[in-house]
Scaffold this active site. Structure first.
Site, PDB file in Angstrom:
ATOM      1  CB  VAL A  12      -0.969  -0.026   1.210  1.00 47.81           C
ATOM      2  CG1 VAL A  12      -1.740   1.283   1.324  1.00 47.81           C
ATOM      3  CG2 VAL A  12      -1.943  -1.204   1.077  1.00 47.81           C
ATOM      4  CB  THR A  61       1.712  -7.509   7.283  1.00 46.79           C
ATOM      5  OG1 THR A  61       2.997  -7.496   6.651  1.00 46.79           O
ATOM      6  CG2 THR A  61       1.140  -6.112   7.296  1.00 46.79           C
ATOM      7  CE1 TYR A  98      -5.119   2.994   3.789  1.00 50.91           C
ATOM      8  CE2 TYR A  98      -3.011   3.649   4.748  1.00 50.91           C
ATOM      9  CZ  TYR A  98      -4.035   3.848   3.844  1.00 50.91           C
ATOM     10  OH  TYR A  98      -3.984   4.918   2.984  1.00 50.91           O
ATOM     11  CB  THR A 100      -6.663  -6.281   9.047  1.00 50.84           C
ATOM     12  OG1 THR A 100      -6.905  -7.603   8.615  1.00 50.84           O
ATOM     13  CG2 THR A 100      -6.425  -6.306  10.551  1.00 50.84           C
ATOM     14  CG  ASP A 101      -9.798  -9.411   6.615  1.00 50.26           C
ATOM     15  OD1 ASP A 101      -8.848  -8.695   6.237  1.00 50.26           O
ATOM     16  OD2 ASP A 101      -9.775 -10.652   6.577  1.00 50.26           O
ATOM     17  CE1 TYR A 124      -1.465  -7.666  10.657  1.00 46.48           C
ATOM     18  CE2 TYR A 124      -3.475  -8.879  10.156  1.00 46.48           C
ATOM     19  CZ  TYR A 124      -2.612  -7.832   9.897  1.00 46.48           C
ATOM     20  OH  TYR A 124      -2.889  -6.957   8.864  1.00 46.48           O
ATOM     21  CE  LYS A 128      -3.392  -3.477  11.163  1.00 45.91           C
ATOM     22  NZ  LYS A 128      -2.492  -2.423  10.618  1.00 45.91           N
ATOM     23  CD1 TRP A 149      -8.754 -11.608   2.196  1.00 48.98           C
ATOM     24  CD2 TRP A 149      -9.537 -12.496   0.299  1.00 48.98           C
ATOM     25  NE1 TRP A 149      -9.496 -12.722   2.526  1.00 48.98           N
ATOM     26  CE2 TRP A 149      -9.983 -13.273   1.372  1.00 48.98           C
ATOM     27  CE3 TRP A 149      -9.916 -12.859  -0.988  1.00 48.98           C
ATOM     28  CZ2 TRP A 149     -10.792 -14.411   1.210  1.00 48.98           C
ATOM     29  CZ3 TRP A 149     -10.733 -13.979  -1.161  1.00 48.98           C
ATOM     30  CH2 TRP A 149     -11.149 -14.747  -0.074  1.00 48.98           C
TER      31      TRP A 149
END
Ligand SMILES: NC(=O)c1ccc[n+]([C@@H]2O[C@H](COP(=O)([O-])OP(=O)(O)OC[C@H]3O[C@@H](n4cnc5c(N)ncnc54)[C@H](OP(=O)(O)O)[C@@H]3O)[C@@H](O)[C@H]2O)c1
Length: 301
Positions: A12, A61, A98, A100-101, A124, A128, A149
């Site tokens: 990103v 990540t 940013y 995350t799911d 993780y 987050k 994803w």
């Protein structure tokens, strides 16, 4: 407008270097210039640059590795993020971050909304989630974009791994019972730039519209359907693969034991972002087709 971009060398971050460049002065830093495990250095760095906008694309990540390195993951995804948020508040800057799911457990049967309860399954995901909460608690102006994803031509990701396997192997088995929306790093960067541009002209918008948004491509697929689609696109481009799309087979996620648990449902409802900022997010296939084209043109496939 001076923007400080942290994590310039990630998937990103790389795309943000391009997308944010027309918005004003952009200072882009990678791990060499700012190590997020060094909290004092993080604070000093922000104070030295005094940006109006901080964009943090850096994160720990490595989802499986985080299970055995929880302290490192926490420093980067939680403690450094808290420090960035505190500094943003101090400078009255906007903090863009940013997430995350993986903050969700994936048990919901429909797409997750921004205010659904979080329940991460992994180190993780927990770090987050805690980073997100630290931003909200700090009181700084912020935009948290949760995505899923993520892929790009540069990086380590699922589509590159699938296409590499398709060049080498006789068959590919791919998990069919996990769903999500593949989202290109370029889409994330372009949407970020669009939202920031709107904010420059209308600061009241950021004030009223700050918060958490789901930023993913539209539509849904499984890892298996996604892999089949990728191989099909490469076939259309006459790439000499060993595997054709009818040699991609579905398997259950339970047959693949991973160190960290992952959510089976990664779908994030992106309608709030579209409605708030006047955006139309394309179906996931659009950018995946483009990704294969880019690989072919650059002779990377
Ligand atoms: N990838 C996905 O599928 C996915 C899914 C959902 C959400 N997200 C979120 O989206 C954001 C961007 O992800 P991405 O895919 O672009 O990640 P990425 O490609 O793994 O990039 C992460 C960047 O963070 C940097 N970084 C890691 N530890 C650092 C440290 N201690 N100090 C400074 N920099 C450090 C890395 O530096 P090095 O290059 O030196 O390692 C890398 O450049 C992250 O917040 C991530 O949690 C990603």
């Amino acid at each position: 407008m001076k923007t400080l971009l942290i994590g310039k060398d990630g998937q990103v971050g790389w795309e943000l270097q391009r997308a944010l460049s027309p918005l004003g002065e952009l200072v882009s830093l990678g791990r060499q210039q700012i190590d997020l495990t060094d909290i004092d250095a993080v604070r000093d760095c922000v104070r030295a640059h005094r940006p109006k906008v901080i964009v943090n694309a850096a994160a720990y990540t490595a989802v499986d590795k985080a299970e055995t390195e929880p302290e490192q993951a926490r420093l980067v995804n939680d403690h450094a993020v808290k420090t960035l948020a505190e500094e943003a508040l101090r400078l009255e800057s906007l903090f863009v971050h940013y997430s995350t799911d993986y903050v969700f457990d994936g048990n919901k049967t429909t797409a997750y909304q921004e205010d659904d309860e979080t329940s991460p399954l992994s180190v993780y995901g927990r770090t987050k989630r805690d980073g997100e909460n630290a931003i909200r608690k700090s009181g700084c102006k912020h935009l948290i974009f949760r995505t899923s994803w993520v892929y790009s031509v540069y990086g380590t990701n699922f589509p590159l791994a699938i296409l590499r396997r398709a060049l080498e192997r006789d068959r590919i088995d791919v998990v069919s019972d996990s769903v999500g929306a593949p989202t290109s790093a370029s889409l994330i960067a372009d949407v970020t730039a669009h939202v920031l541009y709107r904010s420059v002209w209308d600061p009241a918008l950021t004030k009223s519209a700050g918060g958490t948004y789901h930023l993913t491509a539209s539509g849904e697929t499984s890892w298996y359907e996604y892999a089949k689609f990728l191989v099909g696109q490469a076939e259309k481009k006459k790439i000499p693969l060993k595997v054709t799309s009818n040699m991609v087979f579905p398997v259950s996620a339970d047959t693949y034991k991973t160190v960290a648990k992952r959510p089976k449902n990664s779908l994030l409802d992106n309608r709030k972002l579209c409605a708030q900022f006047g955006l139309v997010l394309p179906g996931w296939e659009t950018h995946v087709e483009r990704f294969v084209d880019e690989l072919v043109w650059a002779k990377l496939l």
